[in-house]
Design an enzyme around this catalytic site. Structure first.
Site, PDB file in Angstrom:
ATOM      1  N   TYR A 170       0.855  -1.196   0.000  1.00 38.06           N
ATOM      2  CA  TYR A 170       0.000   0.000   0.000  1.00 38.06           C
ATOM      3  C   TYR A 170       0.883   1.236   0.000  1.00 38.06           C
ATOM      4  O   TYR A 170       2.027   1.208   0.445  1.00 38.06           O
ATOM      5  CB  TYR A 170      -0.940   0.012   1.217  1.00 38.06           C
ATOM      6  CG  TYR A 170      -0.216   0.125   2.543  1.00 38.06           C
ATOM      7  CD1 TYR A 170       0.210  -1.006   3.222  1.00 38.06           C
ATOM      8  CD2 TYR A 170       0.045   1.380   3.104  1.00 38.06           C
ATOM      9  CE1 TYR A 170       0.883  -0.900   4.427  1.00 38.06           C
ATOM     10  CE2 TYR A 170       0.723   1.491   4.308  1.00 38.06           C
ATOM     11  CZ  TYR A 170       1.140   0.347   4.962  1.00 38.06           C
ATOM     12  OH  TYR A 170       1.814   0.458   6.157  1.00 38.06           O
ATOM     13  N   CYS A 171       0.332   2.321  -0.541  1.00 38.87           N
ATOM     14  CA  CYS A 171       1.014   3.610  -0.520  1.00 38.87           C
ATOM     15  C   CYS A 171      -0.062   4.697  -0.482  1.00 38.87           C
ATOM     16  O   CYS A 171      -1.232   4.386  -0.281  1.00 38.87           O
ATOM     17  CB  CYS A 171       1.948   3.756  -1.725  1.00 38.87           C
ATOM     18  SG  CYS A 171       1.097   3.685  -3.314  1.00 38.87           S
ATOM     19  N   THR A 172       0.319   5.942  -0.683  1.00 39.70           N
ATOM     20  CA  THR A 172      -0.628   7.049  -0.489  1.00 39.70           C
ATOM     21  C   THR A 172      -1.873   6.936  -1.371  1.00 39.70           C
ATOM     22  O   THR A 172      -2.994   6.933  -0.874  1.00 39.70           O
ATOM     23  CB  THR A 172       0.074   8.395  -0.787  1.00 39.70           C
ATOM     24  OG1 THR A 172       1.339   8.385  -0.134  1.00 39.70           O
ATOM     25  CG2 THR A 172      -0.756   9.564  -0.301  1.00 39.70           C
ATOM     26  N   ILE A 207      -4.000   4.373   0.508  1.00 37.17           N
ATOM     27  CA  ILE A 207      -4.527   4.742   1.819  1.00 37.17           C
ATOM     28  C   ILE A 207      -5.628   5.794   1.665  1.00 37.17           C
ATOM     29  O   ILE A 207      -6.602   5.801   2.419  1.00 37.17           O
ATOM     30  CB  ILE A 207      -3.389   5.300   2.709  1.00 37.17           C
ATOM     31  CG1 ILE A 207      -2.271   4.274   2.837  1.00 37.17           C
ATOM     32  CG2 ILE A 207      -3.916   5.698   4.086  1.00 37.17           C
ATOM     33  CD1 ILE A 207      -0.910   4.903   3.168  1.00 37.17           C
TER      34      ILE A 207
END
Ligand SMILES: [Zn+2]
Ligand SMILES: [Zn+2]
Length: 303
Positions: free
Chosen positions: A182-184, A211
């Protein structure tokens, strides 16, 4: 009343003439009074733009008239009206700088060979049915103030460090586990998950919309803990009034989600700092006191 918004978006899609797209995007943003940062490459577009809500909507409507961007998902968040100091529209070799431009293959449906996309709802189903390891696809300072419960946070100060980190063998024991990256907003995981699969990780998922999308769906009542680091003047955002504070001040170890630049002007490191220690914020290399250095090691052990 003026309502300010910030949007985050990307599309991996082949672009024959990135320079023409750059000129068009710059003119469009300027005509609408928008600021932000838009990167364009032969593989697509990656942007975050802020301004008055009506102007942002017009920007998106016009951008989506281009067939390559028609289906591009948009993540919205509340802005302050001064989230970006200027407008930057650039052509780059890589949309996200993993330092591996030649290993990325992009076709009209996106990155080839990436992890299985998983929505926030599907993520909850997966977590309920099997053992899942979260793998943070961001830099360590971003994870210091917010991350998924139990996530592995690779020792990465810059996205370019990921390739060496993966090749170090440190995560080889996860090669047969279910991994969710996961990332921004999802873009870094498009590349990271492909790099992982390429290195023999067998079951890799990527959180769709990152996210930002997860927070819109579950806020602080799911698997996410803390604040979301963002690359604009807001520095971080919370999904609700009851976001937990997981960051620890570099100096005193007290709870804080505030990220500060290192006080050494030429240093690009950032640290978590409480309201008392913001002025003297110093990275490991530029600590302002010996006491700070010894307490910092304690603070790190806590996190
Ligand atoms: Zn402090
Ligand atoms: Zn420093």
């Amino acid at each position: 009343m003026t309502i300010s918004k910030v949007v985050l978006f990307y599309a991996f899609t082949p672009l024959a003439d990135p320079h023409a797209i750059r000129l068009w995007q710059r003119t469009l943003c300027e005509s609408l009074g928008l600021r932000g940062r838009i990167l364009i490459s032969r593989d697509g577009i990656n942007g975050t733009v802020g301004g008055e809500m009506g102007a942002v909507k017009k920007y998106l409507r016009t951008t989506k008239e281009h067939a390559a961007f028609a289906a591009m998902p948009i993540k919205w968040s509340a802005g302050t009206g001064h989230d970006f100091p200027r407008l930057i529209v650039k052509v780059r070799r890589e949309l996200v700088s993993f330092g591996a431009p030649d290993s990325l293959i992009v076709d009209s449906s996106g990155v080839v060979g990436g992890g299985t996309r998983i929505t926030p709802d599907a993520l909850h189903e997966l977590v309920a049915s099997t053992d899942v390891t979260f793998f943070d696809g961001r830099n360590r300072i971003e994870a210091a103030i917010g991350k998924f419960a139990g996530a592995i946070v690779p020792d990465v100060g810059d996205t370019r460090d990921f390739v060496a980190e993966l090749d170090s063998g440190r995560y080889d024991h996860l090669k047969n586990s279910a991994i969710v990256t996961y990332c921004t907003g999802g873009i870094r995981c498009e590349v990271l998950s492909a790099l992982m699969i390429d290195r023999g990780f067998a079951e890799v998922y990527q959180l769709e919309g990152g996210i930002a999308s997860y927070g819109q769906r579950y806020g602080d009542d799911g698997l996410w803990n803390g604040s979301l680091y963002v690359f604009d003047e807001r520095i971080s955002i919370d999904f609700s009034e009851h976001a937990v504070v997981i960051g620890r001040c570099f100096q005193c170890g007290s709870a804080s989600n505030h990220v500060e630049n290192c006080a050494e002007p030429r240093c690009r490191q950032q640290v978590v700092a409480c309201s008392h220690h913001r002025v003297e914020a110093g990275c490991a290399e530029h600590s302002t006191s010996e006491l700070g250095a010894s307490e910092r090691s304690g603070a790190l052990a806590l996190s």
